[in-house]
Design an enzyme around this catalytic site. Structure first.
Site, PDB file in Angstrom:
ATOM      1  N   SER A 191      -0.462  73.917   9.888  1.00  0.00           N
ATOM      2  CA  SER A 191      -0.883  73.830  11.284  1.00  0.00           C
ATOM      3  C   SER A 191      -1.562  75.113  11.764  1.00  0.00           C
ATOM      4  O   SER A 191      -2.529  75.551  11.164  1.00  0.00           O
ATOM      5  CB  SER A 191       0.327  73.464  12.136  1.00  0.00           C
ATOM      6  OG  SER A 191      -0.085  73.111  13.425  1.00  0.00           O
ATOM      7  N   HIS A 192      -1.017  75.725  12.803  1.00  0.00           N
ATOM      8  CA  HIS A 192      -1.656  76.898  13.402  1.00  0.00           C
ATOM      9  C   HIS A 192      -1.275  78.198  12.699  1.00  0.00           C
ATOM     10  O   HIS A 192      -1.782  79.255  13.067  1.00  0.00           O
ATOM     11  CB  HIS A 192      -1.248  76.989  14.865  1.00  0.00           C
ATOM     12  CG  HIS A 192       0.236  77.038  15.000  1.00  0.00           C
ATOM     13  ND1 HIS A 192       0.997  75.908  14.954  1.00  0.00           N
ATOM     14  CD2 HIS A 192       1.073  78.080  15.089  1.00  0.00           C
ATOM     15  CE1 HIS A 192       2.271  76.255  15.036  1.00  0.00           C
ATOM     16  NE2 HIS A 192       2.351  77.563  15.123  1.00  0.00           N
ATOM     17  N   ASP A 213      -5.815  73.183  17.122  1.00  0.00           N
ATOM     18  CA  ASP A 213      -5.185  74.097  16.166  1.00  0.00           C
ATOM     19  C   ASP A 213      -5.686  73.861  14.743  1.00  0.00           C
ATOM     20  O   ASP A 213      -6.626  73.092  14.523  1.00  0.00           O
ATOM     21  CB  ASP A 213      -3.659  73.992  16.240  1.00  0.00           C
ATOM     22  CG  ASP A 213      -3.157  72.662  15.711  1.00  0.00           C
ATOM     23  OD1 ASP A 213      -3.927  71.684  15.738  1.00  0.00           O
ATOM     24  OD2 ASP A 213      -2.001  72.595  15.258  1.00  0.00           O
ATOM     25  N   ASP A 265      -4.774  72.171  12.132  1.00  0.00           N
ATOM     26  CA  ASP A 265      -4.863  70.823  11.561  1.00  0.00           C
ATOM     27  C   ASP A 265      -5.272  69.759  12.583  1.00  0.00           C
ATOM     28  O   ASP A 265      -5.219  68.566  12.290  1.00  0.00           O
ATOM     29  CB  ASP A 265      -3.541  70.432  10.885  1.00  0.00           C
ATOM     30  CG  ASP A 265      -2.372  70.394  11.857  1.00  0.00           C
ATOM     31  OD1 ASP A 265      -2.397  71.149  12.853  1.00  0.00           O
ATOM     32  OD2 ASP A 265      -1.439  69.611  11.628  1.00  0.00           O
ATOM     33  N   ASP A 319      -4.009  68.699  15.507  1.00  0.00           N
ATOM     34  CA  ASP A 319      -3.120  67.840  16.296  1.00  0.00           C
ATOM     35  C   ASP A 319      -2.777  68.422  17.675  1.00  0.00           C
ATOM     36  O   ASP A 319      -2.344  67.695  18.555  1.00  0.00           O
ATOM     37  CB  ASP A 319      -1.852  67.443  15.519  1.00  0.00           C
ATOM     38  CG  ASP A 319      -1.098  68.625  14.953  1.00  0.00           C
ATOM     39  OD1 ASP A 319      -1.526  69.772  15.172  1.00  0.00           O
ATOM     40  OD2 ASP A 319      -0.081  68.395  14.270  1.00  0.00           O
ATOM     41  N   ARG A 320      -2.985  69.731  17.855  1.00  0.00           N
ATOM     42  CA  ARG A 320      -2.674  70.312  19.170  1.00  0.00           C
ATOM     43  C   ARG A 320      -3.923  70.377  20.057  1.00  0.00           C
ATOM     44  O   ARG A 320      -5.044  70.319  19.557  1.00  0.00           O
ATOM     45  CB  ARG A 320      -2.135  71.733  19.003  1.00  0.00           C
ATOM     46  CG  ARG A 320      -0.839  71.780  18.238  1.00  0.00           C
ATOM     47  CD  ARG A 320      -0.247  73.178  18.271  1.00  0.00           C
ATOM     48  NE  ARG A 320       1.018  73.178  17.544  1.00  0.00           N
ATOM     49  CZ  ARG A 320       1.956  74.082  17.688  1.00  0.00           C
ATOM     50  NH1 ARG A 320       1.779  75.093  18.523  1.00  0.00           N
ATOM     51  NH2 ARG A 320       3.078  74.009  17.000  1.00  0.00           N
ATOM     52  N   LYS A 325       0.424  63.665  16.958  1.00  0.00           N
ATOM     53  CA  LYS A 325      -0.246  64.150  18.156  1.00  0.00           C
ATOM     54  C   LYS A 325      -1.723  64.326  17.805  1.00  0.00           C
ATOM     55  O   LYS A 325      -2.070  64.489  16.638  1.00  0.00           O
ATOM     56  CB  LYS A 325       0.399  65.433  18.667  1.00  0.00           C
ATOM     57  CG  LYS A 325       0.525  66.578  17.676  1.00  0.00           C
ATOM     58  CD  LYS A 325       1.376  67.675  18.299  1.00  0.00           C
ATOM     59  CE  LYS A 325       1.462  68.913  17.416  1.00  0.00           C
ATOM     60  NZ  LYS A 325       2.654  68.898  16.534  1.00  0.00           N
TER      61      LYS A 325
HETATM   62  C1  VG1 Z   1       6.682  73.700  16.685  1.00  0.00           C
HETATM   63  C2  VG1 Z   1       6.663  73.133  18.086  1.00  0.00           C
HETATM   64  C3  VG1 Z   1       6.919  71.643  18.041  1.00  0.00           C
HETATM   65  C4  VG1 Z   1       5.874  70.980  17.129  1.00  0.00           C
HETATM   66  C5  VG1 Z   1       5.901  71.637  15.768  1.00  0.00           C
HETATM   67  C6  VG1 Z   1       4.826  71.113  14.854  1.00  0.00           C
HETATM   68  O1  VG1 Z   1       7.944  73.498  16.102  1.00  0.00           O
HETATM   69  O2  VG1 Z   1       7.603  73.776  18.892  1.00  0.00           O
HETATM   70  O3  VG1 Z   1       6.874  71.135  19.344  1.00  0.00           O
HETATM   71  O4  VG1 Z   1       6.147  69.612  16.996  1.00  0.00           O
HETATM   72  O5  VG1 Z   1       5.701  73.039  15.907  1.00  0.00           O
HETATM   73  O6  VG1 Z   1       3.557  71.256  15.413  1.00  0.00           O
HETATM   74  P1  VG1 Z   1       9.071  74.659  16.055  1.00  0.00           P
HETATM   75  O7  VG1 Z   1      10.210  74.069  15.268  1.00  0.00           O
HETATM   76  O8  VG1 Z   1       8.446  75.844  15.411  1.00  0.00           O
HETATM   77  O9  VG1 Z   1       9.426  74.936  17.468  1.00  0.00           O
HETATM   78  V1  VG1 Z   1       2.264  71.696  14.426  1.00  0.00           V
HETATM   79  O10 VG1 Z   1       0.826  71.504  15.299  1.00  0.00           O
HETATM   80  O11 VG1 Z   1       2.641  73.250  14.040  1.00  0.00           O
HETATM   81  O12 VG1 Z   1       2.397  70.687  13.099  1.00  0.00           O
HETATM   82 CO    CO Z   2      -0.787  71.351  14.203  1.00  0.00          CO
END
Ligand code: VG1
Ligand code: CO
Length: 544
Positions: A113-114, A278, A280, A282-283, A377
């Site tokens: 992801s990010h 972000d 990937d 999804d954000r 998302k």
């Molecule tokens: C974080 C966010 C959560 C989100 C997850 C994956 O998780 O708080 O809301 O669903 O990232 O998003 P955590 O456990 O670090 O709080 V992504 O866009 O990083 O796949």
């Molecule tokens: Co993401």
């Protein structure tokens, strides 16, 4: 080519977190590491004789190497069909769409992801199920259990695949199909939104956008959507090349990491909408001219104006938010008389609610918004939804927000992140806090009196699966709330997240600065959890 059985030794650390297995690239580069994990996954799912598996990633360093390895293992395990994204580029929501469109049995998404990418950055792998949603806990636990005792994997000795163009290849029993991972997604968006109306809006300059792809996966998607399909001005998409190291940046679409976009949206000639996504895809981050839309508020506004979205012109069945997300959407749901579910953090908890048609819109405070059009998302979907609303209402984002708050009141919201805390100290802090919940009630801290505190637990209303220990919640008598939890996506030490929500009804000041308004609540929150005592920290690394 030859198929070999390779002896390996099990690793003990392959437990997926909030969203898949995320580790430093070097961890994944260890001999047998990725191989073991993929074979463990196949051992679990092969029992159900999968026909088709979708494979793609966010384009980060090690993406193509990982895809090659996965193909070699899948071919050796005689998976009948693999659908792989061209150049390995497939955003998370596009992967979810592919799984659903082609009725795949599973998907493997390569992304952290990010989290920063590159040789010294992070890598990740995530499994999705046949409904396109992130694998539920039962599946990830089964894979983890298998990974702890695995002693070998199968590998086909095949040449490196050329992923640069579409092709169909037969490798023993496996049909490998390579296709553009962007086109189907763009078609899906065109079916969900009124592209003619949006094109007219861009042409008449009623709407304009500045989209920051942050050198990550959404660049090629955004160009095809906003420039090619909707006719937005060429300069509307920035940082649009998907780079293996994300340009050295941190593709986390928030006020801190999307500073370039934020600065541009604060100038006099800023476009109507500013947005970012972000690593990937999804954000999403939504900005108006000199106006930040907090993700929790974004969800509430989308629900308020859902009838403007073609998907929901006939109404909407229900909504959901993750527990730490503010209660802004709850108030809109109440006014509409629809259900609003509260789930643990992580998109996987929305899957059943969406499949069961209990909800059609959902979101998280962490810049995640989505609907029942996929099971992840979806950053670009959220941007198109906002464009649609802005185009239909023909009002600036700031006005849309102030009208929303005047109607529903405002949840001032902030999240404090303390990164890289020693894991032991973080665990001790949460343990101590957990023990204190019962004694917190009625205690007063400055201007705040605790009403009650608890540990959030969730029972899925569809399959009755349970999730325990999903965060500590402290509720105050004035309606404000603090939530604490440890991140499940980091790769170094522990990250403590402290979520602050302070409600202001419509009779008070609705135009304050969220960080200022929640300042005292933040101090109370850090005192209650003894953050400084346990971690040695007084200030967070990031405030969003
Ligand atoms: C974080 C966010 C959560 C989100 C997850 C994956 O998780 O708080 O809301 O669903 O990232 O998003 P955590 O456990 O670090 O709080 V992504 O866009 O990083 O796949
Ligand atoms: Co993401």
């Amino acid at each position: 080519f030859e198929v070999v059985e390779v002896a390996s030794k099990a690793f003990s650390d392959q437990k997926p977190g909030t969203s898949g297995l995320r580790k430093k690239v070097q961890v994944f580069q260890q001999e047998h590491y990725l191989e073991n994990f993929v074979q463990s996954f196949l051992n679990v799912v092969l029992k159900d004789e999968p026909r088709l598996i979708v494979i793609g990633g966010d384009g980060r360093f090690f993406n193509l190497d990982a895809i090659q390895t996965i193909v070699e293992i899948a071919v050796a395990n005689e998976v009948p069909q693999l659908l792989i994204a061209r150049d390995g580029i497939l955003s998370t929501p596009a992967a979810s769409h592919w799984i659903r469109k082609y009725q795949a049995d599973a998907g493997i998404i390569l992304s952290a992801s990010h989290n920063p990418a590159g040789e010294n950055g992070d890598f990740g792998i995530k499994f999705n199920g046949a409904n396109g949603a992130p694998a539920p806990e039962a599946l990830t636990t089964a894979v983890f259990e298998t990974s702890k005792s695995i002693s070998s994997y199968k590998r086909a000795k095949i040449e490196a695949l050329d992923l640069t163009h579409d092709q169909d290849i037969l490798l023993n029993h496996t049909h490998v199909v390579i296709r553009d991972g962007i086109e189907d997604y763009v078609h899906h968006m065109a079916a969900l939104f009124d592209f003619d109306a949006l094109r007219d809006g861009f042409e008449s300059k009623q709407i304009s956008i500045l989209f920051d792809a942050m050198n990550a996966v959404t660049g090629p998607y955004a160009k095809r959507l906003f420039l090619d399909a909707l006719g937005a001005d060429e300069t509307s998409v920035i940082n649009a090349e998907a780079k293996a190291d994300f340009g050295g940046g941190h593709p986390d679409p928030n006020l801190v990491h999307a500073a370039e976009l934020v600065a541009q949206m604060n100038t006099a000639d800023a476009p109507v909408l500013g947005a970012a996504s972000d690593g990937d895809g999804d954000r999403n981050l939504i900005l108006g001219k000199q106006q930040f839309v907090s993700p929790s508020d974004s969800l509430a506004v989308l629900l308020e104006h859902h009838k403007l979205l073609p998907q929901f012109s006939e109404g909407i069945l229900g909504v959901a938010r993750s527990m730490p997300t503010s209660t802004a959407v709850d108030r809109v749901a109440e006014s509409l008389g629809i259900d609003c579910y509260e789930t643990p953090t992580g998109w996987k908890f929305f899957g059943n609610l969406l499949d069961d048609k209990r909800i059609q819109l959902c979101g998280e405070e962490s810049f995640g918004t989505g609907s029942d059009h996929v099971r992840e998302k979806d950053g670009l979907w959220a941007v198109l939804a906002w464009l649609t609303i802005v185009n239909s209402l023909n009002k600036p984002v700031a006005q849309i927000m102030s009208e929303h708050w005047q109607r529903f009141g405002r949840s001032y919201y902030c999240r404090y992140d303390f990164e890289g805390i020693a894991s032991d100290s973080a665990d001790e802090m949460i343990t101590a806090l957990t023990k204190s919940v019962t004694s917190l009630a009625d205690q007063t801290f400055g201007n705040y009196q605790v009403k009650r505190a608890d540990i959030f637990e969730y029972t899925d209303p569809v399959d009755a699966s349970e999730a325990k220990n999903q965060g500590v919640r402290v509720f105050f008598t004035d309606g404000s709330r603090v939530v604490y939890r440890l991140s499940g996506t980091g790769t170094v030490g522990a990250t403590l997240r402290v979520y602050l929500e302070q409600y202001q009804d419509a009779s008070g000041d609705l135009q304050g600065d969220a960080q200022v308004v929640t300042q005292e609540l933040a101090e109370v929150a850090l005192t209650i959890a003894k953050v400084n005592e346990f971690s040695g920290r007084t200030t967070p690394d990031v405030i969003t």
